[in-house]
Design an enzyme around this catalytic site. Structure first.
Site, mmCIF file in Angstrom:
data_model
loop_
_atom_site.group_PDB
_atom_site.id
_atom_site.type_symbol
_atom_site.label_atom_id
_atom_site.label_comp_id
_atom_site.label_asym_id
_atom_site.label_seq_id
_atom_site.Cartn_x
_atom_site.Cartn_y
_atom_site.Cartn_z
ATOM 1 N N TYR A 109 0.857 -1.195 0.000
ATOM 2 C CA TYR A 109 0.000 0.000 0.000
ATOM 3 C C TYR A 109 0.886 1.235 0.000
ATOM 4 C CZ TYR A 109 -3.240 3.635 1.536
ATOM 5 O OH TYR A 109 -3.980 4.785 1.612
ATOM 6 N N GLU A 198 -3.698 7.544 -4.078
ATOM 7 C CA GLU A 198 -3.641 6.257 -3.381
ATOM 8 C C GLU A 198 -3.357 5.141 -4.378
ATOM 9 O OE1 GLU A 198 -6.231 4.494 0.153
ATOM 10 O OE2 GLU A 198 -7.281 4.295 -1.760
#
Length: 387
Positions: A109, A198
């Protein structure tokens, strides 16, 4: 302003970030022609909506051949996709993204955002990619590392970059690619006025390549005027019609799920108004800030906007007249109420500039308007009025 995944990936490409090859389609007839540009025989079909959780809702499919691609695309396009972020009403899928499938070895991530509290750019990294970062944060917070860096023309230093990517434990070649990616994300934040980027997941393939497998971007609404190339990416189908109408009238409006409509000037006062409605046992139907210098026409537009919500059972107007004159607001309320034949209870609290004149306008209107002496009194009266 949010954009779709395929649009975010085009921006990543513009800044030389590693992404898979893909094409976007708006109709099934486009599939055969557009996938000619894709090299891999295996594809990933993705519904394009402004919401996360698509995979769990059936909005992401691994495809092995053209026949399967056409079959699954026909099922997906036009479907109402319900995820944990869309709410029970879901979102209709109007476009699909088809990209070359990747053989995933490991998932990470990575995100980059403006941290308003510190006035820095924050990079958030985790070895737990492909999951909801909120879930990781609550169950394994030690697996999330945040590094904040100052805004500067030259971008992050090599030392700062090394600290950001250290959690991933990349090899030498991967570190070079990851370092360039961090620089790219930083540039997008600065040059495109992005609030958030993101990448979830950021992957390593079986061929040891780093790829941004999914991408989400959000941009500063207040800076859109100087980013016409970003404004072109706006998809009105993904936005609430009421919020679109509000933006046309320069109103700060967010629809909520309660029954008491609110019209307030100033964001702080609006938040306080919503809080006190909850204190008295009810829920606000919206956040609506008409601003400090609203005209009579703007007030009327705000009033009509509130009443377009069928869940609204009553309205609380709370105005402190500083720049805004209370008599201007009062006339706007009266005009709008008469035009739409007001049928729900209305409580008005006025204070500040020309509040006496405003109260006279309301009193002479022959409308059923309850006047309140202060915010506490206003909240109490509107809650009692809708019971």
């Amino acid at each position: 302003m949010n954009i779709h995944e395929h649009q975010a990936k085009e921006i990543l490409k513009e800044f030389n970030a590693p992404v898979s090859n893909g094409v976007v389609i708006f109709s099934l007839s486009e599939i055969r022609d557009k996938i000619k540009t894709l090299k891999n025989g295996n594809f990933v079909l993705k519904a394009q909506i402004h919401a996360g959780g698509r995979g769990k809702a059936g909005g992401v499919k691994l495809i092995k051949n053209l026949s399967e691609l056409e079959t699954e695309a026909s099922k997906m396009i036009g479907k109402v996709l319900v995820t944990h972020q869309t709410g029970p009403e879901g979102k209709e899928v109007k476009r699909l993204y088809i990209e070359e499938a990747s053989d995933i070895s490991k998932e990470f991530y990575l995100s980059c955002l403006i941290d308003r509290e510190s006035s820095k750019i924050a990079f958030i990294c985790s070895t737990e990619g492909g999951m909801d970062i909120e879930k990781v944060a609550s169950e394994a917070p030690d697996k999330i590392i945040t590094n904040k860096i100052d805004l500067k023309d030259e971008g992050p230093s090599e030392v700062e970059i090394e600290k950001i990517i250290s959690i991933f434990q990349f090899d030498k070649d991967q570190k070079k690619i990851a370092s360039d990616l961090i620089k790219s994300l930083y540039k997008i934040i600065i040059k495109k006025d992005a609030n958030l980027i993101e990448i979830n997941p950021l992957i390593i393939t079986s061929e040891n390549k780093i790829i941004c497998l999914d991408a989400k971007m959000n941009f500063d609404d207040n800076a859109i005027f100087r980013r016409p190339e970003i404004l072109k990416l706006r998809d009105l189908n993904e936005e609430d019609p009421a919020e679109i109408e509000a933006s046309k009238n320069d109103l700060a409006y967010i629809k909520l799920n309660g029954s008491i409509g609110c019209m307030v000037n100033g964001a702080g006062l609006a938040m306080a108004t919503m809080d006190i409605i909850k204190l008295y046992g009810k829920e606000p139907a919206n956040f609506l800030d008409v601003g400090g210098g609203a005209s009579k026409e703007k007030v009327a537009a705000a009033f009509k906007l509130i009443l377009s919500d069928r869940n609204v059972k009553g309205i609380l107007i709370n105005i402190f007249g500083g720049i805004m004159r209370c008599d201007v607001l009062a006339q706007g309320v009266v005009d709008a109420a008469k035009a739409i034949n007001l049928s729900v209870p209305l409580v008005v609290r006025l204070a500040g500039t020309n509040f006496k004149e405003g109260k006279k306008i309301l009193d002479k209107s022959n409308l059923k308007i309850l006047s309140a002496s202060d915010l506490n009194d206003a909240a109490k009266k509107i809650v009692e009025a809708i019971r």
